[in-house]
Design an enzyme around this catalytic site. Structure first.
Site, short mmCIF file in Angstrom:
data_model
loop_
_atom_site.label_atom_id
_atom_site.label_comp_id
_atom_site.label_asym_id
_atom_site.label_seq_id
_atom_site.Cartn_x
_atom_site.Cartn_y
_atom_site.Cartn_z
CG ASN A 189 -1.70 1.22 1.44
OD1 ASN A 189 -1.80 2.04 0.53
ND2 ASN A 189 -2.30 1.38 2.62
CE LYS A 191 0.20 3.33 4.75
NZ LYS A 191 0.15 3.44 6.20
CG HIS A 240 -5.79 1.61 5.41
ND1 HIS A 240 -5.35 2.56 6.29
CD2 HIS A 240 -4.75 0.78 5.18
CE1 HIS A 240 -4.08 2.32 6.58
NE2 HIS A 240 -3.69 1.24 5.92
CD GLU A 297 -2.92 5.34 6.81
OE1 GLU A 297 -2.95 5.43 5.57
OE2 GLU A 297 -1.93 4.85 7.42
CD GLU A 327 -3.34 -2.94 7.51
OE1 GLU A 327 -2.17 -3.10 7.14
OE2 GLU A 327 -4.01 -1.96 7.22
N GLY A 360 2.34 1.99 10.85
CA GLY A 360 3.26 3.12 10.72
C GLY A 360 3.95 3.52 12.02
CB SER A 365 5.27 -1.91 12.17
OG SER A 365 4.76 -0.62 12.40
C1 PEP Z 1 -0.73 -0.01 6.24
O1 PEP Z 1 -0.89 1.20 6.19
O2 PEP Z 1 -1.59 -0.78 5.79
C2 PEP Z 1 0.50 -0.52 6.86
C3 PEP Z 1 0.56 -1.78 7.16
O3 PEP Z 1 1.49 0.40 7.07
P1 PEP Z 1 2.96 0.13 7.73
O4 PEP Z 1 3.50 -1.13 7.11
O5 PEP Z 1 3.74 1.32 7.35
O6 PEP Z 1 2.73 -0.04 9.19
#
Ligand code: PEP
Length: 249
Positions: free
Chosen positions: A8, A10, A93, A95, A165, A171, A211
């Protein structure tokens, strides 16, 4: 079965930058260890699908409208995405849930519209830190799943991938533990079992995201019940992500 690896990107990469990324990724990806879906921004989708055509790299979008077409300024429809060579779309997601206030009801409508137009959904769920600290993790993810797949037929679940997630892991550099992920996968499959069938709970693909990096990927993606991973930050580093995708243990 091969693991599913999703990147992803973003709100990163201009179309020019995506061009360089996809040229490198498509030529370097072997497809021996994992299936890969890369999700650049809307504007990069045409160049990405052009460069990925005929390769093993699949293209995903990061969002989709819940509406089919018409007076919805700023929205992008499932039909437009499909026509641009998109196979998957990320829905729900955190976000988008948190920053853009997307509700379970809207997410459910987006999933239905996407499926109706032949797109597969990467449906994200996950608890906040407060949910976790108050012991509500499983209650929250159960609710998100039940509302997200409400009204779907069992055969439609074949086009839905559930990505666990935890919001506190996205992040932050703080990944969930193997035990957390294993337990979440169990709950996800239990909810699908109760709402659908034993077969559906076994067949549905479940990913972990939050992460992930070169060091923790093998342990977290080989947890019982986990079929792959959703990657944010590290997926922007083409060499690091290629290395993960080509050498997944
Ligand atoms: C995400 O935004 O779906 C995600 C997993 O981000 P990160 O790997 O940066 O934590």
């Amino acid at each position: 079965m091969k693991k599913l690896i999703v990147g992803n990107f973003k709100m990163n990469q201009t179309p020019e930058e995506s061009k360089a990324y996809f040229m490198r990724f498509v030529s370097g990806f072997t497809g021996n260890r994992a299936d890969v879906v890369l999700c650049p921004s809307f504007l990069s989708l045409p160049v990405a699908s052009f460069l990925a055509k005929g390769s093993l790299v699949k293209i995903g979008a990061q969002n989709v409208s819940d509406e089919e077409e018409g007076a919805f300024t700023g929205e992008v429809s499932a039909k437009m995405l499909k026509n641009a060579g998109v196979e998957y779309v990320i829905v729900g997601h955190s976000e988008r849930r948190n920053k853009y206030k997307e509700t379970d009801k809207l997410i459910n409508k987006k999933i239905k519209t996407a499926l109706k137009n032949g797109l597969k959904c990467i449906f994200c769920i996950g608890e906040s830190l407060t949910d976790r600290n108050t012991g509500k993790t499983f209650e929250v993810i159960r609710h998100q799943i039940e509302e997200g797949v409400r009204g779907l037929y069992e055969n439609e679940l074949e086009s839905v991938v559930i990505a666990y997630e935890p919001v506190w892991a996205i992040g932050t550099g703080q990944n969930a533990s193997v035990k957390d992920v294993e337990n979440a996968a169990k709950v996800i499959r239990k909810v699908i079992f109760e709402s659908y069938s034993e077969k559906a709970s076994r067949d549905i693909q479940v990913l972990y995201g939050g992460s992930l990096n070169e060091k923790n990927v093998a342990a977290l993606l080989n947890c019982p019940g986990i079929d792959g991973g959703l990657f944010g930050k590290i997926s922007l580093n083409v060499n690091a992500f290629l290395d993960i995708a080509n050498n997944l243990k």
